[in-house]
Design an enzyme around this catalytic site. Structure first.
Site, mmCIF file in Angstrom:
data_model
loop_
_atom_site.group_PDB
_atom_site.id
_atom_site.type_symbol
_atom_site.label_atom_id
_atom_site.label_comp_id
_atom_site.label_asym_id
_atom_site.label_seq_id
_atom_site.Cartn_x
_atom_site.Cartn_y
_atom_site.Cartn_z
ATOM 1 N N ASP A 33 0.874 -1.187 0.000
ATOM 2 C CA ASP A 33 0.000 0.000 0.000
ATOM 3 C C ASP A 33 0.910 1.236 0.000
ATOM 4 O OD1 ASP A 33 -2.986 0.871 1.778
ATOM 5 O OD2 ASP A 33 -1.506 2.249 0.925
ATOM 6 N N GLU A 83 30.565 4.505 3.931
ATOM 7 C CA GLU A 83 30.459 3.108 4.342
ATOM 8 C C GLU A 83 30.171 2.241 3.118
ATOM 9 O OE1 GLU A 83 26.760 2.047 6.511
ATOM 10 O OE2 GLU A 83 26.429 4.208 6.595
ATOM 11 N N CYS A 115 26.803 5.541 9.239
ATOM 12 C CA CYS A 115 26.322 6.857 8.796
ATOM 13 C C CYS A 115 26.888 8.008 9.625
ATOM 14 C CB CYS A 115 24.796 6.892 8.845
ATOM 15 S SG CYS A 115 24.052 5.497 8.003
ATOM 16 N N THR A 156 14.155 1.774 1.624
ATOM 17 C CA THR A 156 14.955 2.826 2.274
ATOM 18 C C THR A 156 16.354 2.901 1.663
ATOM 19 O OG1 THR A 156 15.716 1.370 4.080
ATOM 20 C CG2 THR A 156 13.671 2.580 4.444
ATOM 21 N N SER A 205 17.278 -1.742 14.823
ATOM 22 C CA SER A 205 18.041 -0.550 14.414
ATOM 23 C C SER A 205 17.326 0.729 14.859
ATOM 24 C CB SER A 205 18.304 -0.550 12.908
ATOM 25 O OG SER A 205 17.133 -0.253 12.170
ATOM 26 N N HIS A 237 19.950 12.411 11.393
ATOM 27 C CA HIS A 237 20.231 11.414 10.356
ATOM 28 C C HIS A 237 18.882 10.831 9.920
ATOM 29 C CE1 HIS A 237 21.512 8.042 8.118
ATOM 30 N NE2 HIS A 237 21.118 7.162 9.013
ATOM 31 N N LYS A 246 10.382 10.156 14.753
ATOM 32 C CA LYS A 246 10.463 9.231 15.901
ATOM 33 C C LYS A 246 11.540 9.709 16.867
ATOM 34 C CE LYS A 246 9.510 4.865 13.384
ATOM 35 N NZ LYS A 246 8.251 4.405 13.939
ATOM 36 N N ASN A 280 17.876 7.148 1.554
ATOM 37 C CA ASN A 280 18.975 7.115 2.513
ATOM 38 C C ASN A 280 20.295 7.307 1.769
ATOM 39 O OD1 ASN A 280 20.522 6.860 4.777
ATOM 40 N ND2 ASN A 280 19.862 4.796 5.311
ATOM 41 N N SER A 312 24.997 3.267 12.671
ATOM 42 C CA SER A 312 24.718 1.953 13.258
ATOM 43 C C SER A 312 25.991 1.304 13.756
ATOM 44 C CB SER A 312 24.071 1.052 12.208
ATOM 45 O OG SER A 312 22.754 1.474 11.974
HETATM 46 N N1 CAA Z 1 -0.453 3.577 5.514
HETATM 47 C C1 CAA Z 1 0.236 4.364 6.378
HETATM 48 N N2 CAA Z 1 1.209 3.871 7.212
HETATM 49 C C2 CAA Z 1 1.512 2.554 7.133
HETATM 50 C C3 CAA Z 1 0.833 1.694 6.254
HETATM 51 C C4 CAA Z 1 -0.199 2.244 5.416
HETATM 52 N N3 CAA Z 1 -0.861 1.500 4.543
HETATM 53 N N4 CAA Z 1 1.356 0.457 6.416
HETATM 54 C C5 CAA Z 1 2.324 0.538 7.363
HETATM 55 N N5 CAA Z 1 2.407 1.824 7.803
HETATM 56 C C6 CAA Z 1 3.352 2.371 8.790
HETATM 57 C C7 CAA Z 1 3.561 1.465 9.983
HETATM 58 O O1 CAA Z 1 2.526 1.625 10.955
HETATM 59 C C8 CAA Z 1 4.915 1.950 10.465
HETATM 60 O O2 CAA Z 1 4.767 3.155 11.165
HETATM 61 P P1 CAA Z 1 5.403 3.321 12.643
HETATM 62 O O3 CAA Z 1 6.889 3.081 12.489
HETATM 63 O O4 CAA Z 1 5.067 4.710 13.002
HETATM 64 O O5 CAA Z 1 4.762 2.267 13.474
HETATM 65 C C9 CAA Z 1 5.631 2.293 9.161
HETATM 66 O O6 CAA Z 1 4.628 2.424 8.163
HETATM 67 C C10 CAA Z 1 6.620 1.209 8.705
HETATM 68 O O7 CAA Z 1 5.945 -0.004 8.749
HETATM 69 P P2 CAA Z 1 6.664 -1.319 9.291
HETATM 70 O O8 CAA Z 1 7.383 -1.040 10.590
HETATM 71 O O9 CAA Z 1 5.689 -2.436 9.264
HETATM 72 O O10 CAA Z 1 7.729 -1.488 8.135
HETATM 73 P P3 CAA Z 1 8.768 -2.634 7.856
HETATM 74 O O11 CAA Z 1 8.788 -3.663 8.914
HETATM 75 O O12 CAA Z 1 8.567 -3.069 6.471
HETATM 76 O O13 CAA Z 1 10.194 -1.899 7.921
HETATM 77 C C11 CAA Z 1 11.978 -0.481 8.375
HETATM 78 C C12 CAA Z 1 10.463 -0.560 8.138
HETATM 79 C C13 CAA Z 1 12.341 -1.259 9.624
HETATM 80 C C14 CAA Z 1 12.375 0.965 8.540
HETATM 81 C C15 CAA Z 1 12.703 -1.093 7.133
HETATM 82 O O14 CAA Z 1 12.470 -0.300 6.016
HETATM 83 C C16 CAA Z 1 14.191 -1.255 7.322
HETATM 84 O O15 CAA Z 1 14.673 -2.259 7.829
HETATM 85 N N6 CAA Z 1 15.005 -0.236 6.865
HETATM 86 C C17 CAA Z 1 16.447 -0.261 6.985
HETATM 87 C C18 CAA Z 1 16.918 0.002 8.384
HETATM 88 C C19 CAA Z 1 16.741 1.419 8.837
HETATM 89 O O16 CAA Z 1 16.609 2.331 8.058
HETATM 90 N N7 CAA Z 1 16.792 1.605 10.153
HETATM 91 C C20 CAA Z 1 16.701 2.937 10.751
HETATM 92 C C21 CAA Z 1 17.550 3.068 11.979
HETATM 93 S S1 CAA Z 1 19.242 2.559 11.644
HETATM 94 C C22 CAA Z 1 19.976 3.920 10.904
HETATM 95 O O17 CAA Z 1 19.463 4.994 10.976
HETATM 96 C C23 CAA Z 1 21.257 3.720 10.156
HETATM 97 C C24 CAA Z 1 20.985 3.593 8.707
HETATM 98 O O18 CAA Z 1 21.041 4.572 7.980
HETATM 99 C C25 CAA Z 1 20.631 2.290 8.175
#
Ligand code: CAA
Length: 391
Positions: A33, A83, A115, A156, A205, A237, A246, A280, A312
């Site tokens: 979605d 990185e 990062c 991302t 993460s 970041h 967040k 990102n 990270s």
């Molecule tokens: N409409 C609106 N919102 C929706 C939706 C819809 N139809 N479906 C889901 N959402 C929302 C969820 O409620 C959630 O919101 P909240 O976080 O506010 O609860 C959001 O969309 C994301 O949904 P999920 O958590 O279910 O998503 P996911 O499990 O697929 O993964 C993620 C999200 C963990 C960020 C993933 O993209 C990921 O692993 N990314 C890479 C890691 C990352 O970026 N980590 C960040 C911290 S680490 C860091 O900062 C270093 C770096 O650069 C990597």
């Protein structure tokens, strides 16, 4: 009250890739979605490198306008933060030094801590300038964020480079003392040497990032930093732009504030405009947030900006900068918008081809197709050596 220092960011420029994949196109392919991408993680599109682009071509493209405006004189150090390194021994900065035609009397080095690398580079640069205020340091932060196709991290991805000239009496931003620093040994995101795509525990993460926000802020206040109300805006970041929201809610909560969404939007709203269409860019991401803020804000003269750098693994730093009078005359808003707008959209099939591209490892002569319209290109891998060209 935090003390001012007259060393900081004199100029800043960024570059990104030739191609772009919209999240609408990604969602169309994987059935997600679109609300999850647009609202849930706060991303609209992500930069995708052509086969003849990498961290060097982006880094050189980001830095070239700085050299065009200020010349290379006084630059005795280049620090390249990344990185997504292309070599285990040679710094990507040496290629950039050569492409930009800088003097041989230069030290060049590459830095890594996920990062966070660009912030380490910025702080080390300030140390060098403090020792010799006549010197300028070129900091280049360039990364390609790559996750496995069809993994949660795929949405991302992104790629960009930011170049900053660090010097005394800066035209844009004075970086203040103190900094708050934080390190914790966690496996939230990492990339072993034998892998092209990063490994990540997404939810872990996010938790590790929030813990680092607390830790670095605590250290910042214990060293006499500013109070939250003193800041005009906060740059975080942004692995995805909703992460900044967040993190900021977490910080305000940790500082004992009730969460006021209008305040959160005011503090962050202008910082996400570039990251939400670039994706990102790892170590460049925090400084794209700064570029977006400076390029769009009405007037920030004399105001304090808070920075939260997270890498990270993990290392974080909270620090502040104060905006220099006259800064708006030195911004590169038009060029920044052009760097984003010039990207050519690709469909999902083409994106997957580009994602899967890698050079054979046989030491042969492997030329790349001329795809990028940018000022520098990776023309070949020949005898295990990368061959770059300027236009
Ligand atoms: N409409 C609106 N919102 C929706 C939706 C819809 N139809 N479906 C889901 N959402 C929302 C969820 O409620 C959630 O919101 P909240 O976080 O506010 O609860 C959001 O969309 C994301 O949904 P999920 O958590 O279910 O998503 P996911 O499990 O697929 O993964 C993620 C999200 C963990 C960020 C993933 O993209 C990921 O692993 N990314 C890479 C890691 C990352 O970026 N980590 C960040 C911290 S680490 C860091 O900062 C270093 C770096 O650069 C990597």
């Amino acid at each position: 009250m935090a003390g001012d220092s007259a060393i900081g960011i004199h100029d800043l420029s960024f570059a990104t890739t030739e191609f772009v994949l919209t999240h609408t196109e990604l969602a169309r392919h994987n059935g997600t979605d679109i609300g999850k991408y647009h609202q849930g993680i706060g991303q609209r599109s992500m930069s995708v490198p052509a086969t003849d682009e990498d961290i060097v071509t982006m880094g050189a493209a980001a830095a070239a306008p700085l050299i065009a405006r200020h010349g290379g004189d006084g630059i005795r150090t280049i620090i390249f933060a990344t990185e997504s390194s292309i070599d285990q021994a040679k710094s990507a900065g040496v290629y950039v030094h050569s492409l930009l035609g800088l003097a041989s009397a230069t030290r060049v080095v590459e830095l890594k801590q996920a990062c966070y690398g660009a912030t380490a580079a910025l702080q080390f640069a300030i140390g060098l300038v403090r020792r010799d205020p006549a010197q300028r340091v070129l900091v280049v932060a360039a990364d390609i964020a790559k996750y496995e196709p069809d993994s949660p991290g795929e949405a991302t991805q992104g790629a960009a480079a930011v170049a900053m000239l660090i010097g005394a009496d800066p035209a844009l931003l004075r970086i203040e003392e103190p900094s708050g620093v934080f390190t914790a040994d966690v496996m939230d995101f990492w990339r072993p040497n034998y892998r092209e795509a990063a490994l990540v525990d997404g939810q872990e993460s996010i938790g590790a990032y929030l813990l680092a926000v607390e830790g670095s802020w605590k250290d910042y206040t214990e060293h006499g930093g500013r109070a939250p109300d003193e800041f005009a805006a906060f740059c975080y970041h942004q692995p995805f732009t909703k992460m900044a929201y967040k993190a900021h809610r977490h910080l305000l909560n940790y500082c004992g504030y009730d969460i006021d969404e209008d305040r959160v939007a005011r503090d962050l709203g202008l910082t996400t405009a570039y990251n939400n269409v670039i994706g990102n860019s790892y170590t460049a991401s925090l400084y794209l947030a700064l570029a977006a803020l400076l390029d769009q804000a009405e007037d920030l003269t004399g105001r304090a900006i808070g920075f939260l750098s997270y890498g990270s693994g993990s290392v974080a730093e909270f620090f502040a900068g104060s905006v220099v009078p006259g800064y708006r005359e030195h911004l590169r808003t038009t060029a920044h918008r052009a760097a984003i707008d010039r990207r050519r959209p690709v469909d999902h099939a083409r994106y997957r081809e580009l994602h899967g591209h890698s050079f054979p490892t046989d030491g042969g002569d492997h030329r790349t197709a001329a795809e990028t319209t940018g000022p520098f290109r990776l023309a070949a891998l020949r005898g295990h050596k990368r061959v770059y060209e300027s236009r």
